[in-house]
Scaffold this active site. Structure first.
Site, short mmCIF file in Angstrom:
data_model
loop_
_atom_site.label_atom_id
_atom_site.label_comp_id
_atom_site.label_asym_id
_atom_site.label_seq_id
_atom_site.Cartn_x
_atom_site.Cartn_y
_atom_site.Cartn_z
N GLU A 78 0.97 -1.52 0.03
CA GLU A 78 0.17 -0.28 -0.16
C GLU A 78 1.36 1.37 0.23
OE1 GLU A 78 -2.98 0.11 -0.34
OE2 GLU A 78 -3.94 -1.50 -0.12
N GLU A 81 -12.66 0.82 -9.61
CA GLU A 81 -11.59 -0.49 -11.67
C GLU A 81 -12.41 -0.72 -12.42
OE1 GLU A 81 -9.69 -1.56 -7.78
OE2 GLU A 81 -12.24 -1.25 -7.83
N ARG A 84 0.66 3.70 -3.14
CA ARG A 84 -0.03 4.95 -2.89
C ARG A 84 0.85 6.29 -3.26
NH1 ARG A 84 -5.74 3.68 0.54
NH2 ARG A 84 -5.67 1.84 -0.26
N ASP A 118 -5.11 -10.26 -8.02
CA ASP A 118 -5.22 -9.16 -9.17
C ASP A 118 -4.32 -8.54 -9.92
OD1 ASP A 118 -5.58 -7.42 -6.61
OD2 ASP A 118 -7.43 -6.26 -7.18
#
Length: 677
Positions: free
Chosen positions: A308, A577, A312, A441
């Site tokens: 993360e 998404e 980010r 994913d």
């Protein structure tokens, strides 16, 4: 007696004569004989004698020079042959009466140089057939872009439960409607061995100015339309709440007018930096830039999640540096990048999930020694770019080792990977469970995007991506009832589940991006079908907003829709998404329906998640329009991804983050595509 014999011998012997030896060359003899006629045979004999008179060293040098010239000639012929062949092919194509399938040629080269090994061979690529489609009418300016024609509407598909036949039927349906088109497919058989892209030498001097890609993209903004203005208004409303109630903190709690902390590093602010730049919000950007320069400090005793914080914070800082050219963002990126490196100090080189950026220590979660596959394979774009900018190879070396290791692992199912990997053994765990949703994913997304970022040379990445998509087709694709929506389910120990996370809606955009970069034609057809499904995950719900997870009906039942929602799954987190894929689909096809779908979603966000005092909130119940049950949390990715993709979706300017020059990380932060120096 001696004298008589001697005298007799002397009298019998002839008188003594003296001789002079004269050696004449064959040339002189020939001349003297009048035989010189400059014939080829005579010259060949003469040259051969001269050649034999040379020393072995002289002959070796001459032979080497001839061999070198011959090799250079072959290389020149090869390099010039392809352009001539391509030109001839284009001229021939222009004479044909039938159109070809557009949008499948290689992307235009980007403008940032990529470092290469000395032995890199730019010819070792899959051979992709380029095409040059006409520029669509909606493009107002900019260089010629690669486009794919809009999908045909009302393509009727037969229901099949064999996953491997779903895509075949999609492609067959398209062939039946467009028989005049030629089909161009990816030649998987010519994938060459991997050519890894190394970072530049540490001698490379760091530039404080934006490179040519940044300078080129700093153009006067084109006029924006009403829908883009609506996105800007939504962003300003969200920013108002963040600035007033959560400034400098990680996330806004808009209902309680407060904030929540995850890492204590201003996540929302950093995530939104490049969004503000793209939207042209100069005042807000300058305010945030001052906070980064004066208040963003990484030297604190706090555990952060490697994945993360990379996508980010590191990704956001690198992207903003490239867009603005401001070195303060690069300096902060180098700082956080160095502080994340302890995560890679594991027995297997598979990184730990958590890092204490103040103490310089790392560890797995308390409950397991596993990391998720998506997390350890979705940090590569950012660390590779950090190496390219700094000249420090350690960042790229660490993440490349992870990819090379995963490439060799057993436990895959036709390219599909399990969700967990052990940091001690380096092996997959929880085998037999395959999904394109949470925990796996972005592994698939980054296979393609690393290949694009590195100049399309690292063919192991492309090989793994192509194999994985074939695995999806074979094992995870099904169709729902009653509307025959194509969806991606999950496989657990041979049992198929009709469950699809909203996270999986990244896939249509990724497939379209691959097709844009020259991959097989059926990827765009699958992207179109899945895009329709992701839109229906919104359209078939009472609020017009998708839940976190849906289950599809495989059998027709009276009164039932394609989409079923379980109570535990009906929350909406303002995820990006679907809007992300809508952006790719519109950018590559020009079909206005994708903009219309995005506009519906934005209106429903405004209707059900907007908080009057500032900000937007995630909701607990997308099935209850009268009370969607707000959760009092605005995720940082709403500003960093969702609204950014909305703004880009509504733009007709392909130079607004040109996808032939930039590749988005999984948090929607654009990073430059490299090209050979």
């Amino acid at each position: 007696m001696y004298s008589a014999a001697a005298a007799a011998t002397a009298a019998a012997s002839p008188p003594r004569r003296d001789f002079i030896s004269v050696t004449l060359s064959s040339e002189e003899v020939a001349v003297g004989a009048g035989g010189y006629n400059n014939s080829k045979a005579w010259r060949r004999r003469s040259c051969w004698r001269k050649w034999k008179q040379l020393s072995r060293l002289q002959r070796s040098v001459i032979l080497f020079l001839f061999a070198f010239l011959a090799v250079c000639g072959v290389i020149s012929y090869t390099s010039m042959g392809e352009p001539w062949k391509s030109l001839t092919s284009k001229l021939s194509d222009n004479q044909r009466s039938e159109p070809e399938i557009p949008g499948l040629k290689l992307a235009n080269p980007a403008v940032l140089p990529a470092p290469q090994k000395a032995d890199d061979n730019p010819g070792d690529y899959p051979e992709l057939s380029p095409q040059k489609p006409p520029k669509p009418p909606h493009v107002r300016r900019g260089s010629s872009n690669l486009q794919i024609k809009p999908p045909r509407k009302n393509v009727r598909l037969n229901t099949r439960h064999d996953s491997s036949r779903v895509v075949e039927e999609l492609v067959q349906a398209d062939k039946e409607e467009k028989t005049e088109k030629s089909v161009i497919s990816w030649r998987g058989a010519v994938i060459e061995p991997d050519q890894s892209t190394e970072p530049p030498s540490s001698k490379k001097k760091e530039s404080e100015k934006p490179s040519s890609v940044e300078a080129e993209d700093q153009k006067e903004p084109v006029p924006i339309n009403d829908r883009q203005m609506a996105v800007i208004e939504a962003f300003r409303h969200a920013w108002k709440g963040y600035k007033e109630f959560a400034w400098g903190h990680d996330e806004l709690k808009p209902l309680s007018k407060s904030y929540s902390e995850w890492f204590g590093l201003g996540l929302t602010l950093i995530d939104a930096l490049d969004t503000m730049w793209i939207l042209g919000l100069k005042e807000e950007f300058e305010e945030a830039r001052k906070w980064v320069a004066n208040n963003l400090v990484f030297d604190k005793n706090v555990d952060v999640n490697l994945f993360e914080s990379t996508i980010r914070i590191l990704g956001g800082l690198l992207s903003t540096y490239h867009l603005s050219g401001d070195s303060v963002f690069l300096e902060k990126a180098k700082d956080i990048g160095n502080r994340l490196m302890p995560a890679f100090k594991t027995p297997s080189k598979i990184p730990y999930s958590d890092v204490n950026i103040g103490r310089g220590t790392a560890h797995p979660p308390r409950w397991t020694s596993d990391s998720t596959v998506a997390e350890v394979t979705s940090i590569q774009l950012e660390f590779r770019e950090l190496s390219r900018l700094t000249g420090d190879q350690k960042f790229q070396k660490a993440v490349d080792e992870v990819m090379k290791h995963v490439h060799t692992l057993s436990g895959k199912n036709d390219g599909l990977v399990p969700m967990f990997i052990n940091t001690n053994s380096g092996q997959f765990t929880h085998l037999g469970v395959y999904t394109l949703g949470a925990r796996a994913d972005s592994y698939y997304e980054y296979l393609l995007k690393q290949w694009i970022q590195g100049g399309k040379k690292e063919n192991e990445l492309l090989e793994d991506y192509m194999r994985a998509i074939e695995g999806v087709k074979q094992h995870l694709l099904q169709r729902s009832q009653p509307n025959k929506l194509t969806f991606v389910g999950e496989l657990a120990h041979g049992h198929f589940s009709a469950k699809m996370d909203h996270l999986v809606c990244f896939l249509p955009g990724t497939l379209a991006l691959g097709a844009h970069n020259g991959l097989t034609a059926d990827h765009i057809k699958l992207a179109e079908a899945l895009m329709e499904t992701c839109y229906q995950m919104y359209a078939q719900v009472e609020t017009g907003l998708s839940p976190e997870i849906v289950h599809f009906n495989l059998h027709a039942q009276k009164g039932h829709k394609d989409v079923e929602i379980k109570p535990a799954d009906r929350h909406n987190l303002l995820r990006p998404e679907t809007v992300e894929s809508l952006f790719y689909m519109y950018r590559f096809t020009g079909d206005k329906k994708y903009q219309d779908w995005g506009w519906e979603i934005l209106q429903n966000f405004n209707k059900y998640t907007r908080v009057p005092t500032g900000g937007y909130t995630s909701i607990n119940n997308v099935q209850n329009p009268s009370n969607p049950e707000p959760r009092d949390k605005m995720e940082s990715f709403f500003l960093g991804e969702t609204l950014k993709y909305m703004f880009l979706l509504f733009s007709d300017d392909i130079d607004l983050i040109n996808l032939d020059k930039y590749v988005f990380n999984t948090e929607a932060h654009p990073l430059p595509i490299w090209v050979p120096a």
